[in-house]
Design a protein around this motif. Sequence first.
Motif, PDB file in Angstrom:
ATOM      1  N   ASP A   1      -8.817   0.556   5.135  1.00  0.00           N
ATOM      2  CA  ASP A   1      -9.009   1.592   6.154  1.00  0.00           C
ATOM      3  C   ASP A   1      -8.053   2.759   5.919  1.00  0.00           C
ATOM      4  O   ASP A   1      -6.968   2.583   5.367  1.00  0.00           O
ATOM      5  CB  ASP A   1      -8.682   1.065   7.558  1.00  0.00           C
ATOM      6  N   TRP A   2      -8.437   3.918   6.461  1.00  0.00           N
ATOM      7  CA  TRP A   2      -7.523   5.026   6.705  1.00  0.00           C
ATOM      8  C   TRP A   2      -7.428   5.208   8.224  1.00  0.00           C
ATOM      9  O   TRP A   2      -8.461   5.272   8.911  1.00  0.00           O
ATOM     10  CB  TRP A   2      -8.004   6.321   6.072  1.00  0.00           C
ATOM     11  N   HIS A   3      -6.210   5.279   8.721  1.00  0.00           N
ATOM     12  CA  HIS A   3      -5.935   5.560  10.117  1.00  0.00           C
ATOM     13  C   HIS A   3      -5.060   6.808  10.191  1.00  0.00           C
ATOM     14  O   HIS A   3      -4.472   7.218   9.189  1.00  0.00           O
ATOM     15  CB  HIS A   3      -5.181   4.400  10.775  1.00  0.00           C
TER      16      HIS A   3
ATOM     17  N   LEU B   1       0.847  -1.180   0.000  1.00  0.00           N
ATOM     18  CA  LEU B   1       0.000   0.000   0.000  1.00  0.00           C
ATOM     19  C   LEU B   1       0.884   1.232   0.000  1.00  0.00           C
ATOM     20  O   LEU B   1       1.884   1.282   0.737  1.00  0.00           O
ATOM     21  CB  LEU B   1      -0.921   0.027   1.228  1.00  0.00           C
ATOM     22  N   GLU B   2       0.525   2.223  -0.786  1.00  0.00           N
ATOM     23  CA  GLU B   2       1.315   3.441  -0.881  1.00  0.00           C
ATOM     24  C   GLU B   2       0.392   4.645  -0.867  1.00  0.00           C
ATOM     25  O   GLU B   2      -0.479   4.773  -1.731  1.00  0.00           O
ATOM     26  CB  GLU B   2       2.167   3.441  -2.141  1.00  0.00           C
ATOM     27  N   GLU B   3       0.627   5.539   0.118  1.00  0.00           N
ATOM     28  CA  GLU B   3      -0.170   6.744   0.241  1.00  0.00           C
ATOM     29  C   GLU B   3       0.479   7.909  -0.498  1.00  0.00           C
ATOM     30  O   GLU B   3       1.698   7.964  -0.661  1.00  0.00           O
ATOM     31  CB  GLU B   3      -0.326   7.155   1.714  1.00  0.00           C
TER      32      GLU B   3
ATOM     33  N   TYR C   1      -4.509   1.009   5.338  1.00  0.00           N
ATOM     34  CA  TYR C   1      -4.324  -0.296   5.997  1.00  0.00           C
ATOM     35  C   TYR C   1      -5.277  -1.311   5.403  1.00  0.00           C
ATOM     36  O   TYR C   1      -6.454  -1.011   5.160  1.00  0.00           O
ATOM     37  CB  TYR C   1      -4.588  -0.126   7.493  1.00  0.00           C
ATOM     38  N   CYS C   2      -4.745  -2.514   5.179  1.00  0.00           N
ATOM     39  CA  CYS C   2      -5.560  -3.625   4.714  1.00  0.00           C
ATOM     40  C   CYS C   2      -5.696  -4.618   5.868  1.00  0.00           C
ATOM     41  O   CYS C   2      -4.723  -5.334   6.177  1.00  0.00           O
ATOM     42  CB  CYS C   2      -4.922  -4.286   3.503  1.00  0.00           C
TER      43      CYS C   2
ATOM     44  N   LEU D   1      -7.195  -7.495   6.296  1.00  0.00           N
ATOM     45  CA  LEU D   1      -7.083  -8.929   6.062  1.00  0.00           C
ATOM     46  C   LEU D   1      -5.623  -9.381   6.020  1.00  0.00           C
ATOM     47  O   LEU D   1      -5.272 -10.445   6.530  1.00  0.00           O
ATOM     48  CB  LEU D   1      -7.778  -9.305   4.756  1.00  0.00           C
ATOM     49  N   TYR D   2      -4.774  -8.569   5.427  1.00  0.00           N
ATOM     50  CA  TYR D   2      -3.357  -8.915   5.332  1.00  0.00           C
ATOM     51  C   TYR D   2      -2.523  -8.254   6.426  1.00  0.00           C
ATOM     52  O   TYR D   2      -1.317  -8.466   6.495  1.00  0.00           O
ATOM     53  CB  TYR D   2      -2.815  -8.498   3.960  1.00  0.00           C
ATOM     54  N   ASN D   3      -3.145  -7.417   7.258  1.00  0.00           N
ATOM     55  CA  ASN D   3      -2.421  -6.676   8.291  1.00  0.00           C
ATOM     56  C   ASN D   3      -1.243  -5.923   7.685  1.00  0.00           C
ATOM     57  O   ASN D   3      -0.104  -6.001   8.171  1.00  0.00           O
ATOM     58  CB  ASN D   3      -1.936  -7.608   9.402  1.00  0.00           C
ATOM     59  N   ARG D   4      -1.503  -5.216   6.587  1.00  0.00           N
ATOM     60  CA  ARG D   4      -0.461  -4.471   5.885  1.00  0.00           C
ATOM     61  C   ARG D   4      -0.756  -2.978   5.954  1.00  0.00           C
ATOM     62  O   ARG D   4      -1.900  -2.546   5.721  1.00  0.00           O
ATOM     63  CB  ARG D   4      -0.391  -4.895   4.427  1.00  0.00           C
TER      64      ARG D   4
END
Length: 113
Positions: A35-37, A4-6, A96-97, A99-102
Amino acid sequence: QVQLEESGGGLVQPGGSLRLSCTVSGTIFTRYTIDWHRQAPGKQRELVAQITSSGTTMYADSVKGRFTISRDNANKMVSLQMNSLEPEDTAVYYCYCPLYNRWGQGTQVTVSS
């Protein structure tokens, strides 16, 4: 491997707007909740917004009516449109994903005059 890249953070004045983007690679994007945290200095990381694979959304009370999360499945991207920004929104924002905790690497948002 899921990555993931923001992008899209920066400095904005109170009352202004920013749009954050999260690009996801390495998975069948359409199946997953994203998600966004955010994490402000000296505070715990907190959930800001979430969008499921079917497009159902949820928001933290502090951002309801100001932030909008959306997804573009064709481009494997989740966006967070942030309006009426307040100094209290200053934080590093992460996608954040679950399911993959990424996690992504984060992007800084600073709201200041």
